[in-house]
Every structure is written in C-alpha cells, then in structure tokens.
Design a protein around this motif. Structure first.
Motif, short mmCIF file in Angstrom:
data_model
loop_
_atom_site.label_atom_id
_atom_site.label_comp_id
_atom_site.label_asym_id
_atom_site.label_seq_id
_atom_site.Cartn_x
_atom_site.Cartn_y
_atom_site.Cartn_z
N ASN A 113 2.22 4.94 4.67
CA ASN A 113 2.03 6.52 4.42
C ASN A 113 3.24 7.21 3.66
OD1 ASN A 113 0.57 9.09 4.44
ND2 ASN A 113 1.22 9.66 6.51
N THR A 114 4.31 6.34 3.40
CA THR A 114 5.18 6.83 2.75
C THR A 114 5.72 6.02 1.33
OG1 THR A 114 6.94 5.44 3.56
CG2 THR A 114 6.11 7.50 4.83
N ARG A 115 6.64 6.49 0.76
CA ARG A 115 7.21 5.54 -0.48
C ARG A 115 8.60 5.27 -0.41
NH1 ARG A 115 3.19 7.17 -4.75
NH2 ARG A 115 4.73 6.26 -6.32
N ALA A 116 8.79 5.15 1.29
CA ALA A 116 10.01 4.54 1.59
C ALA A 116 10.44 3.12 0.91
CB ALA A 116 10.44 4.46 2.85
N PRO A 117 11.57 2.78 0.55
CA PRO A 117 11.80 1.57 -0.08
C PRO A 117 11.89 0.37 0.97
CG PRO A 117 13.93 2.75 0.04
CD PRO A 117 12.77 3.76 0.31
N SER A 118 11.95 0.56 2.39
CA SER A 118 12.22 -0.47 3.30
C SER A 118 10.78 -1.05 3.59
CB SER A 118 12.77 0.16 4.51
OG SER A 118 12.13 1.29 5.00
N ARG A 119 10.15 -1.57 2.71
CA ARG A 119 8.90 -2.08 2.88
C ARG A 119 8.77 -3.65 3.02
NH1 ARG A 119 6.52 2.47 0.95
NH2 ARG A 119 4.42 1.36 1.02
N PRO A 120 7.73 -4.27 3.61
CA PRO A 120 7.51 -5.64 3.43
C PRO A 120 7.83 -6.29 2.20
CG PRO A 120 5.43 -4.69 4.24
CD PRO A 120 6.54 -3.58 3.84
N ASN A 121 7.31 -5.84 1.14
CA ASN A 121 7.76 -6.30 -0.23
C ASN A 121 8.29 -4.94 -0.90
OD1 ASN A 121 6.60 -9.06 -0.01
ND2 ASN A 121 4.54 -8.08 0.11
N PRO A 122 9.54 -5.09 -1.16
CA PRO A 122 10.01 -3.67 -1.33
C PRO A 122 10.03 -3.52 -2.78
CG PRO A 122 11.79 -5.53 -1.17
CD PRO A 122 10.66 -6.19 -0.86
N LEU A 123 8.78 -3.12 -3.21
CA LEU A 123 8.32 -3.00 -4.58
C LEU A 123 8.20 -1.46 -4.91
CD1 LEU A 123 5.31 -5.28 -4.83
CD2 LEU A 123 7.77 -5.74 -5.62
N ILE A 146 0.86 -1.09 0.03
CA ILE A 146 -0.08 -0.20 -0.01
C ILE A 146 0.94 1.13 -0.06
CG2 ILE A 146 -1.69 1.37 1.46
CD1 ILE A 146 -2.52 -1.37 2.61
N LYS A 147 0.59 2.07 -1.01
CA LYS A 147 1.59 3.35 -1.14
C LYS A 147 0.57 4.49 -0.94
CE LYS A 147 4.83 1.06 -4.31
NZ LYS A 147 6.10 0.77 -3.19
N PRO A 148 1.17 5.51 -0.64
CA PRO A 148 -0.12 6.86 -0.77
C PRO A 148 0.51 7.36 -2.22
CG PRO A 148 2.28 7.34 0.19
CD PRO A 148 2.17 5.85 0.17
N TYR A 149 -0.91 7.88 -2.58
CA TYR A 149 -0.77 8.60 -3.97
C TYR A 149 -0.46 9.98 -3.75
CZ TYR A 149 -2.59 11.07 -8.11
OH TYR A 149 -2.70 11.72 -9.25
N VAL A 150 0.61 10.17 -4.50
CA VAL A 150 1.34 11.68 -4.58
C VAL A 150 1.31 12.31 -5.55
CG1 VAL A 150 3.82 12.77 -4.00
CG2 VAL A 150 3.12 10.47 -2.82
N PRO A 151 0.71 13.14 -5.76
CA PRO A 151 0.45 13.89 -7.26
C PRO A 151 1.67 14.22 -7.95
CG PRO A 151 -1.20 14.90 -5.51
CD PRO A 151 -0.24 13.84 -5.10
N GLY A 152 2.60 14.83 -7.08
CA GLY A 152 3.58 15.32 -7.77
C GLY A 152 4.44 14.34 -8.38
N ILE A 153 4.25 13.19 -8.23
CA ILE A 153 5.28 12.05 -8.66
C ILE A 153 4.27 11.04 -9.58
CG2 ILE A 153 7.09 12.36 -7.38
CD1 ILE A 153 6.32 9.81 -5.60
N ASP A 154 3.07 11.14 -9.51
CA ASP A 154 2.11 10.01 -10.00
C ASP A 154 1.27 10.53 -11.08
OD1 ASP A 154 3.12 7.99 -8.24
OD2 ASP A 154 1.57 8.42 -6.69
N GLN A 155 1.68 11.81 -11.37
CA GLN A 155 0.97 12.39 -12.51
C GLN A 155 1.84 12.86 -13.85
OE1 GLN A 155 -1.69 15.62 -11.01
NE2 GLN A 155 -3.00 14.29 -10.35
N PRO A 156 1.44 12.57 -15.02
CA PRO A 156 2.43 13.18 -16.20
C PRO A 156 2.54 14.59 -15.67
CG PRO A 156 0.68 11.72 -16.91
CD PRO A 156 0.25 11.98 -15.26
N ARG A 157 4.01 14.92 -16.39
CA ARG A 157 4.10 16.45 -16.27
C ARG A 157 3.29 17.33 -17.39
NH1 ARG A 157 9.74 17.44 -13.63
NH2 ARG A 157 10.34 15.51 -14.81
#
Lengths: 145, 145
Positions: free
Chosen positions: B88-98, A129-140
């Motif tokens: 709540n983050t995009r950090a790489p140190s995830r249970p599945n590091p995807l 599960i990852k947060p949606y982050v507009p600044g990196i998840d939308q085409p510029r």
C-alpha cells in the motif's frame, strides 16, 4: 561505484488468468476487460494491509515467455507499422522483460487479489504491487502525443 | 508450470543525479523538480528511436541501497503515521526493490537522456524505459482515495 552486472528478482506470486498462450493474450490491459487473480506467496499477505477494493494498483510482472530483446520493433507487433525504438513501445521483448499494468482491485481474500485489467498469461510471475498515486503517476502537463 | 524461483535482471544504464546519499534523495519524483541524466549502455541507444523531448516516460530502477523488505511500513517513512501494508506504499524496502518513476524527457543525445522528475540516487541502476501511454496508464474511473 557502478551498478552490479545483474540483480536477482524473486516472484512474490503469479497471475492466474484465462490466457494460456501468447496468441490469446490481449496486447494491453484495458482490452482484457475481464478479471484475473494474483496469487501471492502466503508470506506476503500481510503486506496487503490497507488495500481496499476499488483502488488502482500497478502490477509489475516478468514476461517469462518473451522473445529475445530487439532494438527496434513494430508497434503492437503490427508489421504494417514502421519499426520504432523498443523503448518507444511497450513490447515485451525488452532487455529486462518487465511488465507494467494498471489494474483495479476488485477483491482481496487472504493471499488472492482479484483484479480487473491485467492482460498477463496464466502463471506470469508477479514481482511487485504498488499503489497508483495520482500526484506522482500522472503528467503534470499534457503529454506530447 | 509455476515460475522459476528467481530471474536475473541486468541494468541497461545508470542514473546520474545530484543525490549521493539516501538522506538527500526526495521521497518521490515530482518533488525532485530538477534534472537527472540516464546514461544508457551504448548498445541500447538504438532502442531510443522515436522518443522526442517533451514525452513522458516510465523509468524502472533497482533500489540497490534499499533496506531489507518489511511487511508493514510507515508511509513516507514518517513514524507518526500508522503502519500500513508495504504494497500500500511506494517504499523502497520491497521484496523486489523496483522503482517506478514518471519523468519528462528533456533531451536525448546519443546514449544520454536528460529527464525531469527522477528522484533516484546517483548511480541507481536503470532496468527499463517505457513510454507513458494515457490510454492504459490512467484509471478509467476516478481512483478511490
């Protein structure tokens, strides 16, 4: 220096949804409209801190019932549409059957996340599960259609 | 009916990039700015049919050098920012590091895709490539910040 031949991924939880067979499942998230629940393994509940209802999240799933991967597929499984490269589609029959779905978080209670827009079958494994982050998840720039 | 304890994923290729250590790698894609190449296993080249330069793609990677997963992390590794839940983050140190990165396709030649916006370290395994589809990959309402 090259990658390993394979890596192991371990579900962090499962989707609970009304869809119990592939025939019932909608092709993509927004068509689902309804609600699904992600039941996390309890040990990961603490990693949800900061996720508030209303937020958009990426849910990465493992299509555990996907067919064998193919190089070419009909878009949306519609045989009237010409075959195209698998990586030009979101078809589940991929070399690594990983699903990517944008959902809206409706509620969090303990290890259960209620979300809107998740098309997955009941008991689909959830990998991340990852947060949606507009600044990196939308085409510029506007995407080419 | 529950999921398996684990699944195996197999790289479809690797990233070739200028970043050879984690210290050099930018935190997120758009900051990279420069170009990287995805070298697919030649057997998958046929699955690229239909992907034209200018298109946006999702690249799913495996953070093969990630640290052990943690429940709480400092956003962007900045110790001055309060700890928050890992999901709540995009950090790489995830249970599945995807890893999930939106890139723009600049060129395709055989099994090599030249892309813009991929922050990954050299030799990062690539697990999947998906087309960016605005209708399903954008929130339908404004995200809550």
């Amino acid at each position: 220096m090259g990658p390993q031949n394979s890596y192991s991924v371990t579900p962090i939880g499962v989707v609970r949804s009304p869809y119990v067979s592939r025939r019932e499942a909608p092709k993509q998230g927004p068509e689902a409209g309804g609600e699904a629940v992600i039941e996390l393994e309890p040990g990961w509940s603490g990693a949800l801190q900061g996720l508030e209802p209303g937020r958009y999240l990426w849910v990465l799933t493992y299509f555990h019932l996907a067919d064998q991967p193919r190089l070419k597929v009909h878009p949306r499984g519609d045989a009237s549409r010409p075959l195209t490269g698998l990586f030009n589609t979101r078809a589940p029959s991929r070399p690594n059957p990983l699903g990517l779905t944008l959902v809206r978080l409706l509620a969090v209670a303990g290890n259960r996340l209620t979300v809107c827009g998740l098309e997955a079958l009941d008991f689909t494994p959830v990998l991340d599960i990852k947060p949606y982050v507009p600044g990196i998840d939308q085409p510029r720039e506007a995407p080419v259609p």
